[in-house]
Design a protein around this motif. Structure first.
Motif, PDB file in Angstrom:
ATOM      1  N   CYS A   1       6.574  -0.272   8.819  1.00  0.00           N
ATOM      2  CA  CYS A   1       6.328   0.956   8.046  1.00  0.00           C
ATOM      3  C   CYS A   1       6.242   2.158   8.979  1.00  0.00           C
ATOM      4  O   CYS A   1       5.562   2.123   9.996  1.00  0.00           O
ATOM      5  CB  CYS A   1       5.038   0.810   7.243  1.00  0.00           C
ATOM      6  N   GLN A   2       6.934   3.233   8.610  1.00  0.00           N
ATOM      7  CA  GLN A   2       6.980   4.442   9.424  1.00  0.00           C
ATOM      8  C   GLN A   2       6.160   5.583   8.830  1.00  0.00           C
ATOM      9  O   GLN A   2       6.201   6.697   9.331  1.00  0.00           O
ATOM     10  CB  GLN A   2       8.439   4.894   9.585  1.00  0.00           C
ATOM     11  N   GLU A   3       5.426   5.317   7.772  1.00  0.00           N
ATOM     12  CA  GLU A   3       4.640   6.366   7.126  1.00  0.00           C
ATOM     13  C   GLU A   3       3.226   6.392   7.711  1.00  0.00           C
ATOM     14  O   GLU A   3       2.966   5.741   8.726  1.00  0.00           O
ATOM     15  CB  GLU A   3       4.631   6.129   5.621  1.00  0.00           C
ATOM     16  N   SER A   4       2.319   7.094   7.068  1.00  0.00           N
ATOM     17  CA  SER A   4       0.947   7.164   7.572  1.00  0.00           C
ATOM     18  C   SER A   4       0.295   5.786   7.511  1.00  0.00           C
ATOM     19  O   SER A   4       0.683   4.931   6.704  1.00  0.00           O
ATOM     20  CB  SER A   4       0.128   8.159   6.743  1.00  0.00           C
ATOM     21  N   GLU A   5      -0.683   5.589   8.358  1.00  0.00           N
ATOM     22  CA  GLU A   5      -1.382   4.301   8.397  1.00  0.00           C
ATOM     23  C   GLU A   5      -1.978   3.989   7.029  1.00  0.00           C
ATOM     24  O   GLU A   5      -1.907   2.856   6.550  1.00  0.00           O
ATOM     25  CB  GLU A   5      -2.472   4.349   9.460  1.00  0.00           C
ATOM     26  N   TYR A   6      -2.555   4.990   6.392  1.00  0.00           N
ATOM     27  CA  TYR A   6      -3.135   4.798   5.058  1.00  0.00           C
ATOM     28  C   TYR A   6      -2.076   4.324   4.071  1.00  0.00           C
ATOM     29  O   TYR A   6      -2.256   3.329   3.370  1.00  0.00           O
ATOM     30  CB  TYR A   6      -3.761   6.114   4.568  1.00  0.00           C
ATOM     31  N   ARG A   7      -0.971   5.031   4.022  1.00  0.00           N
ATOM     32  CA  ARG A   7       0.083   4.691   3.069  1.00  0.00           C
ATOM     33  C   ARG A   7       0.674   3.310   3.359  1.00  0.00           C
ATOM     34  O   ARG A   7       0.957   2.546   2.442  1.00  0.00           O
ATOM     35  CB  ARG A   7       1.163   5.760   3.088  1.00  0.00           C
TER      36      ARG A   7
END
Length: 144
Positions: free
Chosen positions: A68-74
């Motif tokens: 995943c390349q998005e925010s850690e939360y997302r």
């Protein structure tokens, strides 16, 4: 120089006031986007689960959070949502829960050590892997 600081202070106050006025609209948009993402991941998890077994769900969820390349939360929310939906719609994997320690609502030191060691064994980064391992503990504990 004094005019500069007064101008800067005024700009900050105006910016804070503007942000405060627009906060409900921003939050509403964020919540809507978040709910769409969760539902999309849930549907993807169900579809994947129909095609695989529980071990396949673990592997796919770990791969998703790792890449995943998005925010850690997302990444963690989407990975966890995908995993739970996949697990619940997949075929059982014989013995998948045999080596999983019992789940505790509040993670014990032994739980934390097991999760950390398991992720290290798999060579995966901490946050997403740890979430999936804790969910696997919980789901295994819920099985009859």
């Amino acid at each position: 120089m004094r005019r500069f600081w007064l101008g800067l202070l005024l700009a900050i106050i105006v910016g804070v006031f503007y942000s405060w006025l627009n906060a409900p609209e921003w939050l509403e948009g964020w919540n809507e986007e978040h709910q769409q993402m969760v539902e999309q991941q849930r549907q993807a998890g169900i579809a994947a689960g129909i095609e695989t077994d529980q071990q396949g769900c673990v592997s796919e969820a770990l791969q998703r959070v790792e890449s995943c390349q998005e925010s850690e939360y997302r990444c963690t929310v989407s990975g966890g949502t995908f995993f739970k939906a996949c697990w619940e719609s997949s075929q059982p994997s014989v013995g998948i829960c045999n080596t999983i320690p019992a789940y505790h609502e509040t993670a014990t030191e032994d739980d934390k050590a097991w999760v950390k060691d398991r992720c290290t064994e798999l060579g995966l980064r901490a946050t997403g892997c740890r979430l999936i391992m804790r969910q696997q503990q919980q789901l295994c504990g819920a099985q009859p």
